[in-house]
Design an enzyme around this catalytic site. Structure first.
Site, PDB file in Angstrom:
ATOM      1  N   LYS A  52      -4.342  -2.299  10.327  1.00 55.54           N
ATOM      2  CA  LYS A  52      -4.508  -2.403   8.838  1.00 55.54           C
ATOM      3  C   LYS A  52      -4.888  -3.735   8.718  1.00 55.54           C
ATOM      4  O   LYS A  52      -5.454  -4.384   7.515  1.00 55.54           O
ATOM      5  CB  LYS A  52      -3.458  -1.792   7.771  1.00 55.54           C
ATOM      6  N   ASP A  99      -8.826   0.053   2.215  1.00 55.42           N
ATOM      7  CA  ASP A  99      -7.912  -0.489   3.224  1.00 55.42           C
ATOM      8  C   ASP A  99      -8.548   0.231   4.592  1.00 55.42           C
ATOM      9  O   ASP A  99      -8.252   1.100   5.123  1.00 55.42           O
ATOM     10  CB  ASP A  99      -6.569   0.303   2.858  1.00 55.42           C
ATOM     11  N   TYR A 138       2.330   2.678  15.371  1.00 53.37           N
ATOM     12  CA  TYR A 138       2.987   2.898  14.032  1.00 53.37           C
ATOM     13  C   TYR A 138       4.375   3.275  14.024  1.00 53.37           C
ATOM     14  O   TYR A 138       5.100   3.249  13.148  1.00 53.37           O
ATOM     15  CB  TYR A 138       2.006   3.802  13.307  1.00 53.37           C
ATOM     16  N   GLU A 160     -10.460   3.627   3.892  1.00 53.83           N
ATOM     17  CA  GLU A 160      -9.593   4.509   3.126  1.00 53.83           C
ATOM     18  C   GLU A 160     -10.136   4.141   1.520  1.00 53.83           C
ATOM     19  O   GLU A 160     -10.154   3.056   1.232  1.00 53.83           O
ATOM     20  CB  GLU A 160      -8.221   4.155   3.357  1.00 53.83           C
ATOM     21  N   THR A 181      -8.757  -5.994   4.230  1.00 53.12           N
ATOM     22  CA  THR A 181      -8.851  -5.120   3.160  1.00 53.12           C
ATOM     23  C   THR A 181     -10.005  -5.640   2.064  1.00 53.12           C
ATOM     24  O   THR A 181      -9.754  -6.600   1.801  1.00 53.12           O
ATOM     25  CB  THR A 181      -7.535  -5.030   2.467  1.00 53.12           C
ATOM     26  N   ASP A 188       0.761  -1.207  -0.094  1.00 57.87           N
ATOM     27  CA  ASP A 188       0.009   0.046  -0.012  1.00 57.87           C
ATOM     28  C   ASP A 188       0.953   1.366  -0.060  1.00 57.87           C
ATOM     29  O   ASP A 188       1.948   1.117   0.886  1.00 57.87           O
ATOM     30  CB  ASP A 188      -0.976   0.055   1.210  1.00 57.87           C
ATOM     31  N   GLU A 241      -9.429  12.294   7.798  1.00 53.71           N
ATOM     32  CA  GLU A 241      -9.014  13.362   7.245  1.00 53.71           C
ATOM     33  C   GLU A 241     -10.128  14.724   7.578  1.00 53.71           C
ATOM     34  O   GLU A 241      -9.757  15.855   7.407  1.00 53.71           O
ATOM     35  CB  GLU A 241      -9.061  13.357   5.631  1.00 53.71           C
ATOM     36  N   THR A 281      -4.947   6.170   0.207  1.00 51.83           N
ATOM     37  CA  THR A 281      -6.286   7.170  -0.003  1.00 51.83           C
ATOM     38  C   THR A 281      -6.145   8.195  -1.003  1.00 51.83           C
ATOM     39  O   THR A 281      -4.916   8.905  -1.041  1.00 51.83           O
ATOM     40  CB  THR A 281      -6.320   7.747   1.555  1.00 51.83           C
ATOM     41  N   HIS A 316      -4.033  13.999   0.837  1.00 52.50           N
ATOM     42  CA  HIS A 316      -4.376  13.265   1.722  1.00 52.50           C
ATOM     43  C   HIS A 316      -2.927  13.294   2.766  1.00 52.50           C
ATOM     44  O   HIS A 316      -3.254  13.335   4.028  1.00 52.50           O
ATOM     45  CB  HIS A 316      -4.390  11.475   1.332  1.00 52.50           C
ATOM     46  N   ARG A 336       1.474  17.869  12.492  1.00 45.60           N
ATOM     47  CA  ARG A 336       2.628  18.638  12.532  1.00 45.60           C
ATOM     48  C   ARG A 336       1.820  19.846  11.778  1.00 45.60           C
ATOM     49  O   ARG A 336       2.227  20.199  10.539  1.00 45.60           O
ATOM     50  CB  ARG A 336       3.808  18.065  11.688  1.00 45.60           C
ATOM     51  N   ARG A 364      -7.876   3.570  13.673  1.00 45.64           N
ATOM     52  CA  ARG A 364      -6.852   4.707  13.973  1.00 45.64           C
ATOM     53  C   ARG A 364      -6.184   4.701  15.322  1.00 45.64           C
ATOM     54  O   ARG A 364      -5.132   5.165  15.625  1.00 45.64           O
ATOM     55  CB  ARG A 364      -7.753   6.012  13.785  1.00 45.64           C
ATOM     56  N   GLU A 366      -9.352   3.786  -2.169  1.00 45.21           N
ATOM     57  CA  GLU A 366      -8.028   3.497  -2.838  1.00 45.21           C
ATOM     58  C   GLU A 366      -8.519   3.090  -4.076  1.00 45.21           C
ATOM     59  O   GLU A 366      -9.393   2.150  -4.294  1.00 45.21           O
ATOM     60  CB  GLU A 366      -7.037   2.864  -2.166  1.00 45.21           C
ATOM     61  N   GLN A 394      -3.649   2.163  15.144  1.00 49.96           N
ATOM     62  CA  GLN A 394      -2.580   2.824  14.380  1.00 49.96           C
ATOM     63  C   GLN A 394      -1.665   3.771  15.123  1.00 49.96           C
ATOM     64  O   GLN A 394      -0.370   3.738  15.226  1.00 49.96           O
ATOM     65  CB  GLN A 394      -3.165   3.559  13.178  1.00 49.96           C
TER      66      GLN A 394
HETATM   67 CA    CA Z   1      -3.951   3.026   2.991  1.00 55.61          CA
END
Ligand code: CA
Length: 425
Positions: A252, A232, A243, A198, A256, A126, A371, A357, A133, A142, A236, A200, A239
């Site tokens: 994830k 996907d 991550y 997500e 899928t 992926d 998002e 995404t 995105h 950030r 969250r 995709e 994640q």
């Molecule tokens: Ca993805």
């Protein structure tokens, strides 16, 4: 072009004569390769066995008689093009009545078949190819510096999990996992509270490359069989705790979902467009990724729809949450494939690469719920419910299609999944 299969000529049909996507279906106890035409599936093994319309080459006959698309994918454009030409001819309204009669015996109504995964997917990768995105998600962490310094040089990706890929229509169990809520001192193991989708597009690899032998960018598309939809699913909260430093893992790999029909690059040819322009300040591409092709992108509209259990019970149809376009990606499908193989990594027929995404620059084009966090209020559904993340019973449907003045619309069909409650932990 018109087909003698009348349903293929109806406006808004995803599968007109110009599309002819491949898939794998089950019917009457056997699993076969089929081609979608209107609301029918053409049984390719039946055709090959029956010598319709004329004998295929021995290698194509063998490939069309398998119960996955891997062998056909491996054959490459030299075999795909004549097959597409033959299929177009026998389904065209100008085909001789004698041929139509023979082909008719191998048509099965789509509602009578059960679609399967189109290929045995050996490996799944992926990417993160939408700069919109990446920027929106980066901003959550950030605000002043959303894009990491590598983004405009290197297509970012991670190795996904192939064993948990499922075909559209398969229910998805809410995963449990380790999370670290802000309110507790220690992590907990519990059902995820922030399951997301997500939106995709998937890229099915055709002929592979030998281990140690990269794929030059000019040849990348010869290694692509076609495209499908990919959801996907992402937890969250799992994640964000797991991550760093190695990227997504259990957030994830629980499921899928992909759409069953693979739309070939040949069918997408009329909808090719120039890649999204890189901004003046962007660095120049390293030469192995510099694509001379003036039509590097594909104009594919992609959409997400949501229907909650509450909506279903009240007969309220699914509501559209976003609409984006594959052409807005920062990296083309060829660049993703070439980059993947640039270290000598071998890709094999039936491997799946996903774009990441797909989001656009404007509001209403965010390809996942995460998002939409920047919006001032949560999403409100038609019956007054709100959503930050998915609830049990929510059904997510992805759709994609190509449309252009003077050309027929071709579609990808649907990629559907419904969230089931977590198992007791
Ligand atoms: Ca993805």
């Amino acid at each position: 072009m018109k087909s003698w299969v009348e349903s293929a000529n109806l406006p808004g049909c995803d599968f007109p004569l110009e599309n002819l996507p491949y898939g794998v279906f089950s019917h009457a106890g056997s699993r076969r390769i089929g081609v979608a035409i209107g609301d029918q599936v053409l049984d390719l093994r039946g055709c090959a066995d029956g010598g319709v319309p004329k004998a295929l080459s021995p290698e194509l006959t063998a490939a069309c008689s398998q119960d996955t698309l891997n062998s056909l994918m491996a054959l490459g454009g030299g075999a795909w093009s004549p097959l597409r030409r033959d299929l177009t001819a026998i389904l065209n309204s100008n085909a001789e009545a004698r041929i139509q009669q023979k082909v008719k015996q191998h048509l099965i109504p789509m509602r009578e078949v059960e679609m399967q995964l189109p290929a045995q997917i050996g490996d799944y990768t992926d990417f993160y190819a939408s700069i919109h995105h990446a920027t929106r998600v980066g901003k959550l962490f950030r605000p002043d510096n959303p894009l990491l310094p590598n983004y405009k040089y290197v297509p970012i990706g991670y190795h996904g999990r192939a064993s948990s890929m499922v075909v559209s229509g398969t229910d998805v169990r809410r995963p449990s996992g380790q999370t670290k809520p802000a309110t507790t001192a220690e992590p907990v193991f519990s059902p995820s509270r922030s399951v997301d989708y997500e939106l995709e597009i998937g890229i099915f690899v055709g002929p592979g490359n030998a281990l140690g032998k990269p794929v030059p960018i000019a040849e990348a598309e010869e290694h692509i069989f076609g495209l499908c939809l990919v959801n996907d699913w992402s937890a969250r909260d799992i994640q964000s705790w797991e991550y760093q430093p190695l990227g997504p893992f259990l957030a994830k790999s629980f499921a899928t979902t992909i759409s069953p029909w693979v739309v070939t690059l040949d069918a997408l040819k009329p909808y090719r467009v120039a890649a999204a322009e890189r901004s003046k300040e962007d660095p120049s591409l390293l030469s192995y990724l510099a694509q001379g092709d003036s039509l590097a992108a594909v104009d594919v509209t992609v959409e997400v729809f949501l229907q909650s259990q509450h909506m279903r019970e009240r007969g309220i149809g699914a509501v559209r949450l976003s609409r984006g376009n594959l052409r807005d990606l920062y990296w083309s499908v060829a660049q993703l494939l070439t980059h993947h193989a640039s270290n000598g990594c071998n890709l094999r027929p039936g491997d799946l690469l996903a774009t990441g995404t797909i989001s656009g620059p404007e509001e209403q084009s965010e390809g996942c719920l995460l998002e939409m966090k920047h919006r001032s209020s949560p999403i409100t559904l038609p019956a007054g419910e709100t959503r930050t993340f998915l609830q049990d019973g929510d059904e997510v449907t992805l759709r994609a299609y190509c449309e252009r003045p003077g050309l027929p619309r071709i579609g990808f069909g649907e990629c559907v999944g419904r969230i089931l409650p977590a198992l007791a932990t």
